[in-house]
Enzyme design. Structure first.
Site, mmCIF file in Angstrom:
data_model
loop_
_atom_site.group_PDB
_atom_site.id
_atom_site.type_symbol
_atom_site.label_atom_id
_atom_site.label_comp_id
_atom_site.label_asym_id
_atom_site.label_seq_id
_atom_site.Cartn_x
_atom_site.Cartn_y
_atom_site.Cartn_z
ATOM 1 N N ASP A 78 1.671 7.088 2.139
ATOM 2 C CA ASP A 78 2.249 8.293 1.518
ATOM 3 C C ASP A 78 3.375 8.779 2.434
ATOM 4 O OD1 ASP A 78 0.128 8.856 -0.678
ATOM 5 O OD2 ASP A 78 -1.040 8.534 1.139
ATOM 6 N N HIS B 189 -9.352 0.919 -1.879
ATOM 7 C CA HIS B 189 -9.361 1.553 -0.559
ATOM 8 C C HIS B 189 -10.799 1.481 -0.047
ATOM 9 C CE1 HIS B 189 -5.505 3.176 -1.686
ATOM 10 N NE2 HIS B 189 -5.427 3.986 -0.652
ATOM 11 N N HIS C 58 0.867 -1.192 0.000
ATOM 12 C CA HIS C 58 0.000 0.000 0.000
ATOM 13 C C HIS C 58 0.891 1.226 0.000
ATOM 14 C CE1 HIS C 58 -3.893 2.041 1.669
ATOM 15 N NE2 HIS C 58 -3.141 2.911 1.000
ATOM 16 N N HIS D 171 1.457 4.834 -2.424
ATOM 17 C CA HIS D 171 1.134 5.692 -3.576
ATOM 18 C C HIS D 171 2.427 6.351 -4.019
ATOM 19 C CE1 HIS D 171 -3.245 5.509 -2.658
ATOM 20 N NE2 HIS D 171 -2.767 5.275 -1.443
ATOM 21 N N GLU E 61 -11.424 3.160 5.406
ATOM 22 C CA GLU E 61 -10.431 4.059 6.015
ATOM 23 C C GLU E 61 -11.236 5.115 6.770
ATOM 24 O OE1 GLU E 61 -8.217 6.469 3.207
ATOM 25 O OE2 GLU E 61 -6.707 7.056 4.698
HETATM 26 N N1 HPA Z 1 -6.607 7.180 0.947
HETATM 27 C C1 HPA Z 1 -7.240 7.530 -0.159
HETATM 28 N N2 HPA Z 1 -6.629 8.066 -1.208
HETATM 29 C C2 HPA Z 1 -5.321 8.242 -1.166
HETATM 30 C C3 HPA Z 1 -4.599 7.904 -0.040
HETATM 31 C C4 HPA Z 1 -5.282 7.324 1.065
HETATM 32 O O1 HPA Z 1 -4.714 6.971 2.114
HETATM 33 N N3 HPA Z 1 -3.327 8.231 -0.308
HETATM 34 C C5 HPA Z 1 -3.268 8.717 -1.556
HETATM 35 N N4 HPA Z 1 -4.486 8.740 -2.078
HETATM 36 ZN ZN ZN Z 2 -3.682 4.771 0.310
#
Ligand code: HPA
Ligand code: ZN
Length: 350
Positions: free
Chosen positions: A287, A205, A25, A27, A208
Site C-alpha cells: 500500500d 495473505h 503484491h 492493493h 503477516e
Molecule cells: N494485509 C492485509 N490486508 C491488507 C493489506 C495487508 O498488508 N493491505 C491492504 N489490505
Molecule cells: Zn497486502
C-alpha cells in the site's frame, strides 16, 4: 530520479532503478495518494474528516495492521465513479513506469466498494480501462486479483464471487486480505473451492501477523500458488522445507512490514535469511501511498539495511517474474533481461 542514499553505491542504486521487475503484491486502494484523494473528494462533493493533505499524512502513523486498515477503508469512501477508479489506477501505473515495473498483478477489494453501494461494474470498468491504457501506451502488462475481505463472512465472499463471474475472463485469481488474526484461511475453504471450480487461481495473505498455521491452511485448504507476506514462515522449519521444495513464492513487502510493526526496523527484516535459505522471495510495495514508497523505494531501503549485493537484487527481480502468472516464455525472456544487469556491474558486491 531518486537521490543517492547513504550506503548504496550509485551503481547498485542505478541497477535497482533500471532493472525490469514485476509487482505481485499491490492493493490498488493502497495507492491512493492524499493529493488525489482530496481532488476526487472535492469533485464528488464529499467532505472528509481531514482538513488538509498534511493532516491526512500525519494520520499515517500505524501500530499494527488494523490501525492501518481503518484509515485505508475510510480513504476509499471517496471513490464513486468509474473515472475515480480509472484515475486511481492510472496514477499507480505512472509510478510503475518510473520504477521500471513492467508487469503488475494488482489486488482490488470489491466488498470495500459494493458495501457502500458502488456497483461491481463501475469499480471493475474503471480499474480495467486504466490497465489496458497503460499496456497500450507503455507496454506495462497486468492482471487483476480479486480479494475477499476476511473480516467479513464466507457467505459475503460467496456473494462477491457470484457478482464477479461475468468478469471472470479478466480476473485471473482470487485472494484474501484485511484483518488476519482471528480470520484463518479455513473460514474461506468453500468459497475458494468454488472459485477454483470457476477457473480462478488462488493466493492469500498469510503469515503477516498470523501464525505459520495460517500458511499451512492457505496451502492445504485454499490451494494457493503464492503466499502474500509469509514472513512468519521462518518460525516453522517444516513449513520452510515445504515452501522451498514446492517453490511457493512469498510476496514480501518490506516497508509495509516496518510501518505495521511486523519488524521493529528494516535491519531486523528476515528477507535476506529467507532468500539465503532458497525461498522465492519477491519485493513489493503493498500500500505504497500509506507506507512511504513504491517498488524501487522498497528495493532501496531493503538493500541498504540488509547490505544486499548486485547478485541479490538480480535474484529478487528474477524471482518477481518467476513468481508471476505470466506465460513461461515471457518469464524466461524477462529473467534473461535481468541477468544482463549482472554483467553491467563493475563490482560483484556492493
Ligand atoms: N494485509 C492485509 N490486508 C491488507 C493489506 C495487508 O498488508 N493491505 C491492504 N489490505
Ligand atoms: Zn497486502
Amino acid at each position: 530520479m531518486l537521490e543517492k542514499k547513504k550506503g548504496l553505491t550509485m551503481n547498485l542504486q542505478n541497477i535497482i532503478e533500471k532493472i525490469p521487475k514485476a509487482e505481485l503484491h499491490l492493493h490498488i486502494e493502497g495507492t491512493f495518494e492524499p493529493e488525489l484523494m482530496f481532488e476526487i473528494a472535492r469533485r464528488n462533493n464529499i467532505v472528509t474528516r481531514f482538513k488538509s493533505v498534511e493532516e491526512l499524512r500525519k494520520a499515517y502513523d500505524f501500530h499494527n495492521l488494523q490501525s492501518f486498515l481503518d484509515i485505508y477503508y475510510e480513504g476509499a469512501n471517496v471513490l464513486i465513479y468509474e473515472k475515480d477508479f480509472y484515475d486511481l489506477t492510472f496514477a499507480y501505473l505512472l509510478k510503475c513506469r518510473e520504477d521500471n515495473v513492467v508487469h503488475t498483478e494488482i489486488f482490488f477489494d470489491p466488498q470495500t466498494h459494493t458495501h457502500r453501494g458502488i456497483s461491481f461494474k463501475v469499480m471493475f470498468n474503471g480499474i480495467f480501462a486504466a490497465l489496458k491504457d497503460a499496456e497500450k501506451e507503455w507496454g506495462i502488462t497486468s492482471q487483476m486479483i480479486m480479494c475477499f475481505l476476511r473480516h467479513l463472512s464466507e457467505e459475503d465472499a460467496m456473494k462477491t464471487l457470484k457478482e464477479a463471474l461475468p468478469y471472470k475472463n479478466n480476473i485471473l485469481a482470487v485472494g484474501l486480505d484485511s484483518s488476519e488474526v482471528g480470520h484463518p484461511p479455513s473460514k474461506f475453504e468453500r468459497v475458494f473451492k468454488e472459485a477454483i471450480k470457476e477457473g480462478f487461481l488462488t493466493v492469500a495473505h498469510a503469515g503477516e501477523e498470523g501464525p505459520p498455521e495460517y500458511v499451512w491452511e492457505a496451502l492445504d485448504l485454499l490451494k494457493v500458488k503464492r503466499i502474500d507476506h509469509g514472513v512468519r514462515c521462518i518460525e516453522d522449519e517444516k513449513l520452510m522445507r515445504r515452501i522451498i521444495s514446492e517453490k511457493i513464492p512469498l510476496t514480501v513487502c518490506p516497508l509495509s512490514n516496518i510501518k505495521l510493526c511486523v519488524f521493529k526496523k528494516m535491519e531486523d527484516h528476515n528477507l535476506q535469511k529467507l532468500l539465503q535459505q532458497g525461498v522465492i522471495v519477491t519485493i513489493n510495495s503493498d500500500d505504497p501511498a500509506y507506507f512511504g514508497g513504491y517498488a524501487n523505494q522498497n528495493y532501496i531501503k531493503t538493500v541498504e539495511a540488509l547490505n544486499l549485493n548486485v547478485g541479490d537484487v538480480v535474484q529478487i527481480a528474477k524471482n518477481s517474474f518467476q513468481a508471476s502468472f505470466m506465460s513461461d516464455e515471457l518469464k524466461k525472456s524477462w529473467m534473461k533481461k535481468c541477468d544482463h544487469f549482472l554483467g553491467t556491474s563493475k563490482e560483484n558486491s556492493k
